[in-house]
Design an enzyme around this catalytic site. Structure first.
Site, short mmCIF file in Angstrom:
data_model
loop_
_atom_site.label_atom_id
_atom_site.label_comp_id
_atom_site.label_asym_id
_atom_site.label_seq_id
_atom_site.Cartn_x
_atom_site.Cartn_y
_atom_site.Cartn_z
N GLU A 1 33.46 38.46 38.89
CA GLU A 1 34.78 38.75 38.34
C GLU A 1 35.61 37.47 38.16
OE1 GLU A 1 35.92 42.92 39.72
OE2 GLU A 1 35.84 41.82 41.59
N ASP B 1 45.54 40.33 42.27
CA ASP B 1 45.13 39.19 41.42
C ASP B 1 46.35 38.46 40.85
OD1 ASP B 1 42.77 40.67 41.72
OD2 ASP B 1 42.06 40.18 39.72
C1 FRU Z 1 39.46 41.45 40.81
C2 FRU Z 1 39.55 42.62 39.87
C3 FRU Z 1 39.48 42.17 38.43
C4 FRU Z 1 40.21 43.26 37.71
C5 FRU Z 1 41.27 43.65 38.70
C6 FRU Z 1 41.59 45.09 38.75
O1 FRU Z 1 40.18 41.65 41.99
O2 FRU Z 1 38.57 43.56 40.16
O3 FRU Z 1 38.16 42.02 37.98
O4 FRU Z 1 40.76 42.80 36.52
O5 FRU Z 1 40.82 43.24 39.97
O6 FRU Z 1 42.49 45.36 39.76
#
Ligand code: FRU
Length: 401
Positions: A256, A9
């Site tokens: 997300e 991310d």
């Molecule tokens: C999206 C996610 C987010 C979280 C992160 C954890 O890819 O699942 O929701 O903050 O990755 O790695």
């Protein structure tokens, strides 16, 4: 990019109005990261699959905002800022003052003894010279709000609850500062009655299937007290949680990294979701989904492109990209996740990306979106600058428009 870390991310430094900004001519992005480990006793797939347990927020800087030019800056937050072991997604926002003040809104996460996930913020200062960008501060964190079991499910209601990825912005309609975030519909996990009202118009033969009651994603929203942003006060007493903006009850269990784009008098609400989190026999790809409101931030929202899907992975490479983020000009940045390995005898073998995918651009036209251009790997576009640098000129490497 840098060979010593795996990243996923990612988001650009931006201002409270959502515009990506450069700082003294430098582009800056944050990424969730893990340092590569000794693979003697583990495969790269295991290393990647366990990354959430070692995740921290790092940053990159570049003069061009272009894939090959990103220089790794290391950790953004000091370890003293960690309220819990893992740092997960959020947003990096430059204040509109002259003190180079920057807030990292992020998710403070632990999975033991019970799941804990608390949107939090750490504040620091950004510096740059001709050689690069660095940060100071980021030594403490403040919790913003917790899942309350009323507006969103908490861990008592749902041991797998999601409550993360704060995206903080100013709503141009009322000048107030809000956070949208990933949550779940309040209520005991699996204890929902799902019918056509929840799942929408479904063709005959595709009625509510087994397990639909386990899909309970929600996009939550909280509002900050007037004056608190200017005072840099993000403590729990200053936020008020409101009813979720969009829910996916009976449809999907995860929405997300929600984020908003204000465009042509409309509000576009984007979120990422997985094929694996659909419920009740419903299907859709890993990708970015979106909703549009003609009536302001609080909706009502309609799904974009009728289905809600904005960009989905090709089904020959269903996990190729993830964690898409749409900026105010429609540039979409994401990371490369799992790519089928063409050299392996096993057809289910994957290669790990752990780096940024090509940036693409979408046009937002009312209820529809269209892919317009493809740009370089990890390419970032600034709409503004701090203090007054002009955003650099850019041209697409591939243009379909
Ligand atoms: C999206 C996610 C987010 C979280 C992160 C954890 O890819 O699942 O929701 O903050 O990755 O790695």
């Amino acid at each position: 990019m840098d060979e010593s870390v795996m990243i996923w991310d990612t988001g650009a430094l931006r201002n409270i109005h959502g515009e990506t900004v450069t700082f003294k001519g430098w582009h800056v992005i944050w990424s969730l990261a893990v340092d590569k480990i000794d693979l003697t006793n583990a495969s790269i797939v295991e290393e990647w699959d366990t990354r959430n347990n070692r995740a921290y927020i790092g940053f990159w800087f570049s003069k061009t905002g272009n894939g090959a030019d990103w220089q790794w800056g290391g950790r953004l937050l000091q370890t003293s800022a960690d309220l819990r072991p893992h740092e997960w997604s959020g947003s990096l926002v430059m204040r509109e003052d002259t003190a180079n003040c920057v807030d990292m809104f992020y998710t403070s996460e632990a999975d033991a003894p019970v799941n804990q996930s608390v949107p939090s913020v750490s504040t620091g200062h950004i510096f740059a010279d001709e050689t690069g960008v660095w940060f100071e501060g980021f030594s403490t964190s403040t919790e913003m709000f917790s899942a309350d079991g009323i507006h969103e499910a908490n861990s008592d209601e749902d041991e797998y609850f999601d409550f993360r990825d704060p995206h903080v912005f100013m709503n141009p309609e009322d000048g107030r500062v809000y956070a949208v975030y990933e949550g779940n519909v309040p209520g005991m996990r699996g204890d929902f009655t799902i019918g056509s009202k929840e799942q929408g118009l479904i063709p005959p033969g595709f009625e509510v299937g087994a397990g639909a009651e386990y899909g309970a994603a929600a996009i939550g929203i909280a509002v900050l007290d007037d004056g608190a942003y200017e005072a840099g006060d993000f403590s729990k007493s200053r936020w008020t949680q409101l009813e979720p903006l969009v829910t996916a009850l009976g449809v999907n269990d995860q929405t997300e990294r929600p984020h908003v784009v204000f465009r042509d008098g409309r509000v576009y609400l984007f979120t990422i979701s997985h094929a694996s989190t659909y419920s009740g026999g419903l299907v859709g790809p890993d990708g970015v989904y979106g909703f549009v409101s003609d009536d302001g931030l609080f909706g009502p929202y309609r799904p974009l492109n009728s289905s809600g899907l904005v960009l989905g992975n090709n089904q020959t490479q269903p996990l190729a990209t993830y964690s898409h983020f749409v900026d105010p000009e429609g540039y979409v940045q994401s990371f490369i996740n799992y790519i089928p390995d063409p050299t392996a005898a096993d057809p289910s073998a994957y290669r790990i990306g752990a780096t940024l995918a090509p940036t693409v651009r979408i046009a937002l036209e009312g209820d529809r979106t269209f892919l317009s251009d493809v740009w370089n790997y990890g390419e970032i576009f600034a709409q503004g600058a701090w203090p007054v640098d002009p955003a650099p000129d850019k041209r697409p490497i591939v243009s379909e428009s």
